[in-house]
Motif scaffolding. Structure first.
Motif, PDB file in Angstrom:
ATOM      1  N   ALA A 174      12.158  -4.209 -10.738  1.00  0.00           N
ATOM      2  CA  ALA A 174      11.372  -2.984 -10.867  1.00  0.00           C
ATOM      3  C   ALA A 174      12.036  -1.844 -10.117  1.00  0.00           C
ATOM      4  O   ALA A 174      12.723  -2.047  -9.104  1.00  0.00           O
ATOM      5  N   LEU A 175      11.820  -0.642 -10.602  1.00  0.00           N
ATOM      6  CA  LEU A 175      12.207   0.573  -9.911  1.00  0.00           C
ATOM      7  C   LEU A 175      10.971   1.079  -9.178  1.00  0.00           C
ATOM      8  O   LEU A 175       9.924   1.302  -9.801  1.00  0.00           O
ATOM      9  N   ARG A 176      11.075   1.226  -7.866  1.00  0.00           N
ATOM     10  CA  ARG A 176       9.919   1.547  -7.023  1.00  0.00           C
ATOM     11  C   ARG A 176      10.045   2.949  -6.441  1.00  0.00           C
ATOM     12  O   ARG A 176      11.084   3.305  -5.877  1.00  0.00           O
ATOM     13  N   TYR A 177       8.974   3.719  -6.570  1.00  0.00           N
ATOM     14  CA  TYR A 177       8.916   5.056  -5.979  1.00  0.00           C
ATOM     15  C   TYR A 177       7.887   5.033  -4.859  1.00  0.00           C
ATOM     16  O   TYR A 177       6.740   4.625  -5.052  1.00  0.00           O
ATOM     17  N   ILE A 178       8.296   5.464  -3.662  1.00  0.00           N
ATOM     18  CA  ILE A 178       7.466   5.376  -2.456  1.00  0.00           C
ATOM     19  C   ILE A 178       6.979   6.765  -2.069  1.00  0.00           C
ATOM     20  O   ILE A 178       7.759   7.714  -1.995  1.00  0.00           O
ATOM     21  N   THR A 179       5.671   6.878  -1.811  1.00  0.00           N
ATOM     22  CA  THR A 179       5.064   8.143  -1.393  1.00  0.00           C
ATOM     23  C   THR A 179       4.271   7.912  -0.120  1.00  0.00           C
ATOM     24  O   THR A 179       3.431   7.007  -0.066  1.00  0.00           O
ATOM     25  N   ASP A 180       4.522   8.692   0.911  1.00  0.00           N
ATOM     26  CA  ASP A 180       3.738   8.643   2.142  1.00  0.00           C
ATOM     27  C   ASP A 180       2.584   9.620   2.011  1.00  0.00           C
ATOM     28  O   ASP A 180       2.763  10.838   2.096  1.00  0.00           O
ATOM     29  N   LEU A 181       1.369   9.097   1.809  1.00  0.00           N
ATOM     30  CA  LEU A 181       0.204   9.957   1.647  1.00  0.00           C
ATOM     31  C   LEU A 181      -0.213  10.574   2.977  1.00  0.00           C
ATOM     32  O   LEU A 181      -0.513  11.760   3.049  1.00  0.00           O
ATOM     33  N   THR A 182      -0.248   9.754   4.026  1.00  0.00           N
ATOM     34  CA  THR A 182      -0.537  10.214   5.385  1.00  0.00           C
ATOM     35  C   THR A 182       0.355   9.434   6.329  1.00  0.00           C
ATOM     36  O   THR A 182       1.181   8.620   5.911  1.00  0.00           O
ATOM     37  N   ASP A 183       0.170   9.644   7.637  1.00  0.00           N
ATOM     38  CA  ASP A 183       0.952   8.889   8.625  1.00  0.00           C
ATOM     39  C   ASP A 183       0.606   7.402   8.612  1.00  0.00           C
ATOM     40  O   ASP A 183       1.398   6.574   9.078  1.00  0.00           O
ATOM     41  N   LEU A 187       1.860   4.890  -0.655  1.00  0.00           N
ATOM     42  CA  LEU A 187       1.614   4.509  -2.043  1.00  0.00           C
ATOM     43  C   LEU A 187       2.947   4.190  -2.701  1.00  0.00           C
ATOM     44  O   LEU A 187       3.919   4.929  -2.531  1.00  0.00           O
ATOM     45  N   THR A 188       3.007   3.077  -3.432  1.00  0.00           N
ATOM     46  CA  THR A 188       4.210   2.735  -4.194  1.00  0.00           C
ATOM     47  C   THR A 188       3.837   2.567  -5.660  1.00  0.00           C
ATOM     48  O   THR A 188       2.761   2.036  -5.993  1.00  0.00           O
ATOM     49  N   ASN A 189       4.730   3.014  -6.533  1.00  0.00           N
ATOM     50  CA  ASN A 189       4.588   2.825  -7.972  1.00  0.00           C
ATOM     51  C   ASN A 189       5.816   2.084  -8.486  1.00  0.00           C
ATOM     52  O   ASN A 189       6.947   2.515  -8.231  1.00  0.00           O
ATOM     53  N   ARG A 206       0.494   0.282  -5.640  1.00  0.00           N
ATOM     54  CA  ARG A 206      -0.028  -0.387  -4.453  1.00  0.00           C
ATOM     55  C   ARG A 206      -0.130   0.612  -3.312  1.00  0.00           C
ATOM     56  O   ARG A 206       0.815   1.358  -3.049  1.00  0.00           O
ATOM     57  N   SER A 207      -1.275   0.609  -2.648  1.00  0.00           N
ATOM     58  CA  SER A 207      -1.492   1.491  -1.497  1.00  0.00           C
ATOM     59  C   SER A 207      -1.877   0.638  -0.298  1.00  0.00           C
ATOM     60  O   SER A 207      -2.773  -0.210  -0.393  1.00  0.00           O
ATOM     61  N   ARG A 208      -1.176   0.853   0.814  1.00  0.00           N
ATOM     62  CA  ARG A 208      -1.442   0.100   2.035  1.00  0.00           C
ATOM     63  C   ARG A 208      -1.556   1.044   3.225  1.00  0.00           C
ATOM     64  O   ARG A 208      -0.870   2.072   3.265  1.00  0.00           O
ATOM     65  N   GLY A 209      -2.404   0.674   4.166  1.00  0.00           N
ATOM     66  CA  GLY A 209      -2.566   1.516   5.347  1.00  0.00           C
ATOM     67  C   GLY A 209      -3.264   0.778   6.472  1.00  0.00           C
ATOM     68  O   GLY A 209      -3.868  -0.290   6.268  1.00  0.00           O
ATOM     69  N   ARG A 210      -3.162   1.340   7.673  1.00  0.00           N
ATOM     70  CA  ARG A 210      -3.837   0.784   8.857  1.00  0.00           C
ATOM     71  C   ARG A 210      -4.527   1.922   9.592  1.00  0.00           C
ATOM     72  O   ARG A 210      -3.955   3.001   9.753  1.00  0.00           O
TER      73      ARG A 210
END
Length: 352
Positions: A174-183, A187-189, A206-210
Motif C-alpha cells: 500500500a501507498l500510505r499518506y500520513i497526516t498529523d491532525l494535532t500533537d 491520520l493515515t490513508n 486509521r486514526s490513532r492518538g493518546r
C-alpha cells in the motif's frame, strides 16, 4: 497466517543478498569479535549486581554454535536494512538513505499444547517493508498480513496461537499518506492491494492518538475504516484506559468491530496488567470476554492468559511462555487449558 509464497520469496531474497545495488551500500566488513565474551557484552545484558563476578566461559560446541547464529543475524539484519534503504533511494530518486526506515523480518518457532491435543512445533514468519519516499508524509508499506482481514478473536489472542491455528492471509502492499491532525492525533490513508492473482484492491483509513486524563489516567484511541474489493466494508473502534500503579500498568481495553459482509458486530473487553521487573523480562496477565451481535448480542468466549516474555540476547532474540485458559461457547463454555512456547528472532536494521 501460514508463511505464504510471498514470505518465502522475501526470505530467500534476503538470504541470498547482496545484490549489486545493495553491495555498493553495505558497510565495510569488520573483523568478527566473539559477542558472548564477558568484555564484549553490553552492561544492560547482565542482571546481577556490580559486586558479583563470573569467570570467562569455557570453549564449547554450544558457545561456538551461539556465536555462529549471532554472526548470521548481524549479516542478515544488514541485508534487511540495506534492501529497505536501496528501495528508499530508488523510489525517492535521492542519493541519501532516508531516516525512520522500519523494515524487519521476524521468524521463529512456536509450540502449543492444548487439552486433548499434543504439542507440535510450528515455524512462523512475518515481515514488513516500510519505505519512506522523498515526501515525508508518503510511505510505501509492504506487510506479510493485514489485521483488517482477521476476526477480533484471532487478533486479541494472536500470541496464544501458532501458524496452523491462524487464518490464511496474503501479503499486502500500500501507498500510505500520513497526516498529523494535532500533537496527539494522527491520520493515515492507505491505497493498495493484496499481493496475489488477481489482486484485491483496498482502501483503509486509521486514526490513532493518546490523551492525558485526570488522576493520571491515559486514553488511547484507534479508529479504523476500510474497504476490500472482495470482502466489502469494515470498521473498528478501540479505546484503552490505562494508569500506572507502582511498577504495574493497568489497562482496560474495549473494541467494537463491524463486519459488513456478515452484517455482524464483534466486540471485546480485556483487562490487563503489564510490568518489567528487570531489563530482560516482561509480565503481562490478561482476562477478557469476546462476543458478537448475531443472532443476538452474546458472549462467544472468555479467556485468561499470562505472557512471560524474556529477552534472551541483545534486542533481537526473545522467548515466551503463555499459559491460558479459554471457555468457548461452541464447547458449552467448558474449560480448555493450553500453554504456548515461542522463540522469536528479529532481523532489522536502523539507518543512521
Amino acid at each position: 497466517m501460514r508463511p505464504t509464497s510471498y514470505t518465502k520469496t522475501l526470505f530467500l531474497c534476503l538470504t541470498t543478498l547482496p545484490l549489486a545495488a545493495l553491495g555498493s551500500m553495505a558497510d565495510r566488513e569488520e573483523p568478527f569479535v566473539s559477542p558472548l565474551r564477558m568484555d564484549a557484552l553490553d552492561a544492560d545484558f547482565f542482571t546481577y549486581t556490580e559486586d558479583q563476578r563470573y569467570t570467562q566461559p569455557q570453549d564449547s560446541w554450544w558457545l561456538d554454535t551461539s556465536e555462529w547464529i549471532i554472526r548470521q543475524h548481524e549479516e542478515r539484519s544488514k541485508q534487511v536494512q540495506n534492501m529497505g534503504a536501496w528501495a528508499d533511494q530508488t523510489l525517492a530518486g535521492d542519493q541519501l538513505a532516508l531516516p525512520d526506515n522500519q523494515s524487519y523480518l521476524r521468524i521463529g518457532f512456536a509450540t502449543r499444547s492444548e487439552t486433548g491435543n499434543l504439542a507440535q512445533i510450528q515455524p512462523e514468519a512475518r515481515f514488513k517493508l516500510d519505505l519512506p519516499t522523498v515526501e515525508e508524509k508518503l510511505r510505501l508499506v509492504v506487510e506479510s498480513d493485514s489485521e483488517e482481514t482477521k476476526s477480533l478473536s484471532e487478533r486479541d489472542r494472536d500470541r496464544q496461537l501458532t501458524e496452523d491455528e491462524r487464518s490464511d492471509s496474503e501479503a499486502t502492499g500500500a501507498l500510505r499518506y500520513i497526516t498529523d491532525l494535532t500533537d496527539t492525533l494522527n491520520l493515515t490513508n492507505d491505497v493498495g492491494a493484496r499481493l496475489r492473482l488477481p489482486p484485491d484492491a483496498f482502501w483503509r483509513a486509521r486514526s490513532r492518538g493518546r490523551f492525558d486524563l485526570a488522576d493520571d489516567w491515559d486514553l488511547d484511541i484507534d479508529q479504523r475504516v476500510y474497504y476490500f474489493h472482495q470482502d466489502g466494508w469494515g470498521e473498528s473502534t478501540w479505546l484503552g484506559f490505562s494508569r500506572l500503579y507502582g511498577e504495574w500498568r493497568f489497562r482496560s481495553a474495549s473494541e467494537l468491530r463491524w463486519v459488513h459482509s456478515d452484517r455482524n458486530f464483534e466486540f471485546s473487553e480485556i483487562f490487563s496488567l503489564y510490568s518489567r521487573p528487570n531489563n530482560r523480562a516482561e509480565l503481562n496477565p490478561r482476562m477478557g470476554v469476546l462476543g458478537e451481535s448475531q443472532p443476538s448480542w452474546r458472549p462467544t468466549e472468555y479467556f485468561v492468559d499470562f505472557t512471560y516474555r524474556y529477552r534472551l540476547y541483545s534486542t533481537w532474540l526473545y522467548g515466551e511462555a503463555i499459559p491460558a485458559v479459554n471457555f468457548y461457547r461452541d464447547d458449552n463454555f467448558g474449560e480448555t487449558t493450553s500453554i504456548t512456547f515461542r522463540i522469536e528472532m528479529y532481523f532489522a536494521g536502523s539507518i543512521r
